[in-house]
Scaffold this motif. Structure first.
Motif, PDB file in Angstrom:
ATOM      1  N   ASN A  55       0.823  -1.208   0.000  1.00 37.70           N
ATOM      2  CA  ASN A  55       0.000   0.000   0.000  1.00 37.70           C
ATOM      3  C   ASN A  55       0.856   1.257   0.000  1.00 37.70           C
ATOM      4  O   ASN A  55       0.539   2.246  -0.685  1.00 37.70           O
ATOM      5  CB  ASN A  55      -0.936   0.011   1.215  1.00 37.70           C
ATOM      6  CG  ASN A  55      -2.025  -1.044   1.120  1.00 37.70           C
ATOM      7  OD1 ASN A  55      -2.372  -1.493   0.022  1.00 37.70           O
ATOM      8  ND2 ASN A  55      -2.567  -1.450   2.254  1.00 37.70           N
ATOM      9  N   ASP A  59       0.561   3.950  -2.897  1.00 36.85           N
ATOM     10  CA  ASP A  59       0.013   5.227  -2.454  1.00 36.85           C
ATOM     11  C   ASP A  59       0.934   6.391  -2.799  1.00 36.85           C
ATOM     12  O   ASP A  59       0.533   7.556  -2.692  1.00 36.85           O
ATOM     13  CB  ASP A  59      -0.234   5.222  -0.937  1.00 36.85           C
ATOM     14  CG  ASP A  59      -1.474   4.425  -0.554  1.00 36.85           C
ATOM     15  OD1 ASP A  59      -2.295   4.153  -1.460  1.00 36.85           O
ATOM     16  OD2 ASP A  59      -1.611   4.062   0.630  1.00 36.85           O
ATOM     17  N   GLN A  64       0.350   6.560  -8.149  1.00 40.34           N
ATOM     18  CA  GLN A  64      -1.061   6.931  -8.268  1.00 40.34           C
ATOM     19  C   GLN A  64      -1.337   7.490  -9.664  1.00 40.34           C
ATOM     20  O   GLN A  64      -2.356   7.175 -10.285  1.00 40.34           O
ATOM     21  CB  GLN A  64      -1.416   7.982  -7.211  1.00 40.34           C
ATOM     22  CG  GLN A  64      -1.521   7.448  -5.792  1.00 40.34           C
ATOM     23  CD  GLN A  64      -2.826   6.702  -5.570  1.00 40.34           C
ATOM     24  OE1 GLN A  64      -3.901   7.239  -5.803  1.00 40.34           O
ATOM     25  NE2 GLN A  64      -2.732   5.461  -5.116  1.00 40.34           N
ATOM     26  N   GLN A  73      -1.782  -2.335 -10.914  1.00 36.66           N
ATOM     27  CA  GLN A  73      -1.107  -2.660  -9.656  1.00 36.66           C
ATOM     28  C   GLN A  73      -0.911  -4.170  -9.519  1.00 36.66           C
ATOM     29  O   GLN A  73       0.168  -4.631  -9.156  1.00 36.66           O
ATOM     30  CB  GLN A  73      -1.922  -2.129  -8.477  1.00 36.66           C
ATOM     31  CG  GLN A  73      -1.369  -2.543  -7.118  1.00 36.66           C
ATOM     32  CD  GLN A  73      -2.180  -1.975  -5.964  1.00 36.66           C
ATOM     33  OE1 GLN A  73      -2.926  -1.009  -6.129  1.00 36.66           O
ATOM     34  NE2 GLN A  73      -2.026  -2.583  -4.785  1.00 36.66           N
TER      35      GLN A  73
END
Length: 386
Positions: A55, A59, A64, A73
């Motif tokens: 994550n 992130d 992103q 992803q």
């Protein structure tokens, strides 16, 4: 490391605000690298990273941005597992034998192993380097001064990804592995993109819509002018003559089509003669006449203008592809031996397009109220005063 394609994908789906809200403009960003090193450290120990580690990686603002443009992803996670986890060795060998885009990426990312120290040192060097300042100074040399600092440059992020270099309205993303072999080129590439960023701020309000038949012509001529000028920043030093990357496949293609620019111009001339004499001709064909999206032909023309008329003359006509062609035409008419000129029919046809889309329409002058008729005794007075 092989450069697959230098100017890859502009992600039109990006949110224009996503990047800017997280990373300041005029900055160099490495926010995706620390979580990447953490994930890599777990994988090479044959340990699945914690969900929090994954994550943290995805992130990071540059990842992103990539995901907003279609970056997967799930696929990226699986490729990293294949590349780094010892227990995946047999499956990795099978994938490498396929010789497809996935295997190319795996070979690319596997270069990290054994080069971690070198890459981290490179990261530290790039963080210290004045990349933005250097890039802006190079871009400024090909831009009108009044346009240069109207807005700050979008951020430049270094990460590990499946593209060598990507760019978008919200910033430039550069693969750190790419920079390992091409560190000297990085500021020149950023300067090339900085030129495009500021050039795009010079708006032409009257251009045809995408569905209009003349759109492909305007688009391709604009591409040829813009890339031809931007390529003055980096192509001659790195990809032409004896530049350090002149032997790479992409550079050899560029050199090949650059040498054929006179033929491309003659074909372009024939195309415009046909468009001028047979209005119903298919304007989309122009996209097939200029190889590599107009880069080599545009470079050839821009270089001719600079060599014969000077850089300042070229800059003064920035953001008008028709003026760009006129400048080239002036060079070609004086040196037909080295530069083929366009025909008079072509120049007349392009002039009409320019008048239609680029030249500002003259505002209607308010009607003057008619003067009262002079009496006989006033006429002599007027004449005498005049």
């Amino acid at each position: 490391m092989i450069i697959r394609i230098l100017f890859l994908f502009t992600y039109l789906l990006f949110s224009a605000q996503l990047f800017a809200q997280v990373i300041r403009y005029n900055t160099v960003d490495f926010s995706g690298m620390a979580p990447f090193w953490q994930v890599e450290s777990s994988l090479i120990k044959d340990t699945e990273p914690d969900p929090d580690e994954w994550n943290a990686l995805f992130d990071a603002p540059p990842y992103q941005i990539l995901m907003a443009g279609g970056f997967s992803q799930k696929e990226f996670e699986q490729q990293l597992r294949l590349a780094f986890m010892p227990s995946m060795g047999s499956l990795l060998r099978k994938e490498l034998d396929k010789n497809n885009p996935k295997s190319n990426f795996l070979r690319h990312v596997m270069q990290i192993m054994g080069n971690e120290k070198k890459l981290k040192e490179l990261q530290a060097n790039l963080q210290k380097a004045q990349l933005i300042k250097t890039a802006l100074s190079m871009a400024k040399e090909l831009l009108p001064d009044s346009f240069l600092y109207a807005r700050a440059l979008p951020p430049v992020s270094f990460i590990i990804c499946d593209k060598a270099i990507s760019h978008a309205p919200t910033g430039v993303i550069i693969d750190l592995l790419f920079s390992m072999d091409f560190e000297a080129y990085v500021p020149y590439f950023i300067a090339h993109e900085a030129y495009h960023f500021y050039r795009a701020k010079i708006k032409v309000p009257n251009l045809p819509g995408h569905n209009q038949p003349e759109y492909p012509i305007i688009q391709m001529l604009t591409q040829m002018e813009t890339e031809g000028i931007a390529d003055q920043i980096d192509k001659k030093k790195f990809f032409l003559n004896r530049g350090p990357f002149a032997g790479y496949e992409w550079a050899r293609s560029y050199q090949h089509y650059l040498a054929k620019s006179p033929q491309a111009i003659l074909q372009l001339d024939e195309y415009f003669i046909r468009m001028a004499t047979v209005p119903n001709s298919d304007s989309k064909i122009i996209e097939d006449l200029l190889p590599m999206n107009g880069h080599p032909t545009g470079y050839y023309m821009a270089n001719a203008i600079i060599e014969k008329m000077g850089k300042r003359t070229l800059i003064q006509q920035t953001a008008n592809p028709f003026a760009f062609i006129r400048l080239y035409q002036r060079v070609a008419l004086k040196d037909k031996k080295h530069y083929p000129p366009f025909s008079s029919i072509t120049m007349q046809y392009l002039r009409k397009l320019e008048q239609k889309y680029y030249l500002p329409k003259k505002a209607e002058q308010p009607k003057q109220k008619s003067s009262p008729k002079l009496m006989w005794y006033e006429k002599d007075k007027v004449i005498n005063n005049w």
